[in-house]
Design a protein around this motif. Sequence first.
Motif, PDB file in Angstrom:
ATOM      1  N   ARG A   1     -16.173   3.204  19.058  1.00 10.62           N
ATOM      2  CA  ARG A   1     -15.872   4.102  20.179  1.00 10.62           C
ATOM      3  C   ARG A   1     -15.799   3.323  21.486  1.00 10.62           C
ATOM      4  NH1 ARG A   1     -20.226   8.454  18.130  1.00 10.62           N
ATOM      5  NH2 ARG A   1     -18.868   9.770  16.809  1.00 10.62           N
ATOM      6  N   THR A   2     -16.685   2.367  21.658  1.00  8.06           N
ATOM      7  CA  THR A   2     -16.701   1.564  22.886  1.00  8.06           C
ATOM      8  C   THR A   2     -15.431   0.731  23.002  1.00  8.06           C
ATOM      9  OG1 THR A   2     -19.126   1.440  22.880  1.00  8.06           O
ATOM     10  CG2 THR A   2     -17.940  -0.219  24.163  1.00  8.06           C
ATOM     11  N   LYS A   3     -15.014   0.099  21.899  1.00  9.82           N
ATOM     12  CA  LYS A   3     -13.814  -0.739  21.910  1.00  9.82           C
ATOM     13  C   LYS A   3     -12.531   0.083  21.945  1.00  9.82           C
ATOM     14  CE  LYS A   3     -14.398  -3.193  18.194  1.00  9.82           C
ATOM     15  NZ  LYS A   3     -14.113  -4.259  17.177  1.00  9.82           N
ATOM     16  N   GLY A   4     -12.564   1.251  21.310  1.00  6.43           N
ATOM     17  CA  GLY A   4     -11.364   2.075  21.225  1.00  6.43           C
ATOM     18  C   GLY A   4     -10.508   1.772  20.019  1.00  6.43           C
ATOM     19  N   HIS A   5     -10.926   0.808  19.212  1.00  6.05           N
ATOM     20  CA  HIS A   5     -10.181   0.495  17.990  1.00  6.05           C
ATOM     21  C   HIS A   5     -11.151  -0.057  16.949  1.00  6.05           C
ATOM     22  CE1 HIS A   5     -10.271  -3.566  19.864  1.00  6.05           C
ATOM     23  NE2 HIS A   5     -10.247  -3.993  18.601  1.00  6.05           N
ATOM     24  N   ALA A   6     -10.687  -0.135  15.707  1.00  6.55           N
ATOM     25  CA  ALA A   6     -11.503  -0.680  14.620  1.00  6.55           C
ATOM     26  C   ALA A   6     -10.784  -1.865  13.997  1.00  6.55           C
ATOM     27  CB  ALA A   6     -11.761   0.385  13.555  1.00  6.55           C
ATOM     28  N   LEU A   7     -11.556  -2.848  13.601  1.00  6.89           N
ATOM     29  CA  LEU A   7     -11.054  -4.019  12.888  1.00  6.89           C
ATOM     30  C   LEU A   7     -11.748  -4.098  11.548  1.00  6.89           C
ATOM     31  CD1 LEU A   7      -9.689  -6.873  12.616  1.00  6.89           C
ATOM     32  CD2 LEU A   7     -11.774  -7.779  13.683  1.00  6.89           C
ATOM     33  N   SER A   8     -10.974  -4.314  10.489  1.00  4.23           N
ATOM     34  CA  SER A   8     -11.537  -4.514   9.159  1.00  4.23           C
ATOM     35  C   SER A   8     -10.821  -5.689   8.517  1.00  4.23           C
ATOM     36  CB  SER A   8     -11.349  -3.253   8.305  1.00  4.23           C
ATOM     37  OG  SER A   8     -11.815  -3.462   6.979  1.00  4.23           O
TER      38      SER A   8
ATOM     39  N   ILE B   1       0.855  -1.184   0.000  1.00  4.04           N
ATOM     40  CA  ILE B   1       0.000   0.000   0.000  1.00  4.04           C
ATOM     41  C   ILE B   1       0.893   1.237   0.000  1.00  4.04           C
ATOM     42  CG2 ILE B   1      -1.823   1.273   1.195  1.00  4.04           C
ATOM     43  CD1 ILE B   1      -2.666  -1.325   2.498  1.00  4.04           C
ATOM     44  N   PRO B   2       0.998   1.944  -1.102  1.00  3.95           N
ATOM     45  CA  PRO B   2       1.857   3.135  -1.142  1.00  3.95           C
ATOM     46  C   PRO B   2       1.204   4.331  -0.449  1.00  3.95           C
ATOM     47  CG  PRO B   2       0.761   2.833  -3.248  1.00  3.95           C
ATOM     48  CD  PRO B   2       0.407   1.628  -2.419  1.00  3.95           C
ATOM     49  N   ALA B   3       2.014   5.235   0.046  1.00  7.59           N
ATOM     50  CA  ALA B   3       1.496   6.489   0.591  1.00  7.59           C
ATOM     51  C   ALA B   3       0.698   7.203  -0.485  1.00  7.59           C
ATOM     52  CB  ALA B   3       2.646   7.360   1.076  1.00  7.59           C
ATOM     53  N   GLY B   4      -0.403   7.803  -0.091  1.00  9.77           N
ATOM     54  CA  GLY B   4      -1.281   8.471  -1.045  1.00  9.77           C
ATOM     55  C   GLY B   4      -2.474   7.619  -1.443  1.00  9.77           C
ATOM     56  N   THR B   5      -2.465   6.330  -1.059  1.00  8.01           N
ATOM     57  CA  THR B   5      -3.603   5.452  -1.361  1.00  8.01           C
ATOM     58  C   THR B   5      -4.850   5.966  -0.669  1.00  8.01           C
ATOM     59  OG1 THR B   5      -2.184   3.508  -1.613  1.00  8.01           O
ATOM     60  CG2 THR B   5      -4.502   3.097  -1.122  1.00  8.01           C
ATOM     61  N   ARG B   6      -5.978   5.920  -1.374  1.00 10.86           N
ATOM     62  CA  ARG B   6      -7.254   6.372  -0.816  1.00 10.86           C
ATOM     63  C   ARG B   6      -8.197   5.194  -0.601  1.00 10.86           C
ATOM     64  NH1 ARG B   6     -10.021  11.106  -3.969  1.00 10.86           N
ATOM     65  NH2 ARG B   6     -10.008   9.557  -5.631  1.00 10.86           N
ATOM     66  N   ARG B   7      -9.043   5.329   0.410  1.00  6.46           N
ATOM     67  CA  ARG B   7     -10.077   4.350   0.696  1.00  6.46           C
ATOM     68  C   ARG B   7     -11.377   5.108   1.009  1.00  6.46           C
ATOM     69  NH1 ARG B   7      -7.051   1.181  -1.340  1.00  6.46           N
ATOM     70  NH2 ARG B   7      -5.892  -0.514  -0.325  1.00  6.46           N
ATOM     71  N   PRO B   8     -12.541   4.531   0.698  1.00  5.52           N
ATOM     72  CA  PRO B   8     -13.816   5.189   1.049  1.00  5.52           C
ATOM     73  C   PRO B   8     -13.934   5.327   2.565  1.00  5.52           C
ATOM     74  CG  PRO B   8     -14.159   3.383  -0.504  1.00  5.52           C
ATOM     75  CD  PRO B   8     -12.744   3.261  -0.031  1.00  5.52           C
ATOM     76  N   ILE B   9     -14.285   6.494   3.023  1.00  4.69           N
ATOM     77  CA  ILE B   9     -14.276   6.744   4.464  1.00  4.69           C
ATOM     78  C   ILE B   9     -15.355   5.953   5.200  1.00  4.69           C
ATOM     79  CG2 ILE B   9     -15.844   8.756   4.511  1.00  4.69           C
ATOM     80  CD1 ILE B   9     -13.728  10.027   6.475  1.00  4.69           C
ATOM     81  N   ALA B  10     -16.492   5.704   4.542  1.00  9.75           N
ATOM     82  CA  ALA B  10     -17.593   5.013   5.218  1.00  9.75           C
ATOM     83  C   ALA B  10     -17.573   3.509   4.985  1.00  9.75           C
ATOM     84  CB  ALA B  10     -18.928   5.589   4.763  1.00  9.75           C
ATOM     85  N   ALA B  11     -16.576   3.016   4.247  1.00  7.72           N
ATOM     86  CA  ALA B  11     -16.556   1.591   3.910  1.00  7.72           C
ATOM     87  C   ALA B  11     -15.241   0.921   4.266  1.00  7.72           C
ATOM     88  CB  ALA B  11     -16.842   1.404   2.419  1.00  7.72           C
ATOM     89  N   SER B  12     -14.404   1.588   5.041  1.00  6.40           N
ATOM     90  CA  SER B  12     -13.109   1.021   5.411  1.00  6.40           C
ATOM     91  C   SER B  12     -12.926   1.111   6.917  1.00  6.40           C
ATOM     92  CB  SER B  12     -11.972   1.775   4.709  1.00  6.40           C
ATOM     93  OG  SER B  12     -11.966   3.133   5.093  1.00  6.40           O
ATOM     94  N   GLY B  13     -12.105   0.216   7.457  1.00  3.32           N
ATOM     95  CA  GLY B  13     -11.859   0.227   8.891  1.00  3.32           C
ATOM     96  C   GLY B  13     -11.232   1.518   9.358  1.00  3.32           C
ATOM     97  N   MET B  14     -10.209   1.986   8.628  1.00  2.00           N
ATOM     98  CA  MET B  14      -9.561   3.237   8.994  1.00  2.00           C
ATOM     99  C   MET B  14     -10.530   4.409   8.865  1.00  2.00           C
ATOM    100  SD  MET B  14      -6.490   4.607   9.873  1.00  2.00           S
ATOM    101  CE  MET B  14      -5.056   3.752   9.236  1.00  2.00           C
ATOM    102  N   GLY B  15     -11.371   4.359   7.839  1.00  2.00           N
ATOM    103  CA  GLY B  15     -12.349   5.425   7.657  1.00  2.00           C
ATOM    104  C   GLY B  15     -13.339   5.505   8.806  1.00  2.00           C
ATOM    105  N   LEU B  16     -13.849   4.359   9.231  1.00  2.36           N
ATOM    106  CA  LEU B  16     -14.791   4.337  10.344  1.00  2.36           C
ATOM    107  C   LEU B  16     -14.111   4.783  11.635  1.00  2.36           C
ATOM    108  CD1 LEU B  16     -16.625   1.013   9.464  1.00  2.36           C
ATOM    109  CD2 LEU B  16     -17.574   3.320   9.306  1.00  2.36           C
TER     110      LEU B  16
ATOM    111  N   ILE C   1      -3.728   5.405  13.280  1.00  7.43           N
ATOM    112  CA  ILE C   1      -2.611   4.543  12.918  1.00  7.43           C
ATOM    113  C   ILE C   1      -3.084   3.103  12.942  1.00  7.43           C
ATOM    114  CG2 ILE C   1      -1.742   4.329  15.292  1.00  7.43           C
ATOM    115  CD1 ILE C   1       1.109   4.542  14.028  1.00  7.43           C
ATOM    116  N   GLY C   2      -2.643   2.321  11.971  1.00  6.83           N
ATOM    117  CA  GLY C   2      -3.130   0.958  11.873  1.00  6.83           C
ATOM    118  C   GLY C   2      -2.040  -0.043  11.566  1.00  6.83           C
ATOM    119  N   ILE C   3      -2.290  -1.283  11.961  1.00  8.49           N
ATOM    120  CA  ILE C   3      -1.426  -2.413  11.643  1.00  8.49           C
ATOM    121  C   ILE C   3      -2.161  -3.245  10.606  1.00  8.49           C
ATOM    122  CG2 ILE C   3      -0.241  -4.467  12.537  1.00  8.49           C
ATOM    123  CD1 ILE C   3      -0.341  -3.120  15.322  1.00  8.49           C
TER     124      ILE C   3
END
Length: 243
Positions: free
Chosen positions: A178-185, A121-136, A211-213
């Motif tokens: 918000r309850t968990k404090g993290h997102a999983l996708s 995944i190169p820097a500058g890659t975009r993902r839909p904000i409402a359909a991705s783990g990082m977006g959510l 930030i994500g792993i």
Amino acid sequence: MKSATRVLALFELFDRLERPASVTEIARELAIPQSSTSMLVNGLIDLGYLTALPDRRVQPTPRVSMLGRWVDGRITDGRVTRLMRELGEETGETILLGIASDIHVVYIAVIPATRAMRLHIPAGTRRPIAASGMGLMLLSAMDEDEITRRIARADLAREPGAAPVDLAATLAEIRAIRTKGHALSASRIVPGAGIVCRLLPTADQSQPMAIGIGGQAFEVVEKEAAFAALLRGKIARHFGAGG
């Protein structure tokens, strides 16, 4: 050359103003047509260098400051870079830093994985904000009105025939995050790819960063708790207990 000059002039303008600005103000200050200014601004929003605020003004995103982090670490004080490197060294996975850019997530910095099986995944890659783990994850930092506005804009921009975003379901998922404090996708955008991510503390709540792993979906799911705990501990170490 003209476009490059205008981009540099735009960022120099923000450096002088030290505040958001409207397209009208930018056009006036740079003495260029408003139509050209709109095209310039929209292009930079798409690339993750500017973000649009609810009052229709725009301002630079952290991606701008990240560009010069290798020149002078005092610009960003180096904590984010150190955090990303530590996560990469301890997990061997791809480490991603993302920001919200209107209806997309933009990965503004990436530490590549060192494992044989890894995400590319190169820097500058975009993902839909409402359909991705990082977006959510990033949406979870916003209030419901802003989330609703962004999802409405995403619906207007969706591909012909694509299903609209289920607002109620998305809000419910954000509340759970918000309850968990993290997102999983897992396999949500790219089949076989997954991510566990968490918000970074920021003084500017209008520009959340996360930030994500990232790694293979099945491994990310298996290691969700471990990755989430690692993110929480590392963020607290670099940004204080409040992180």
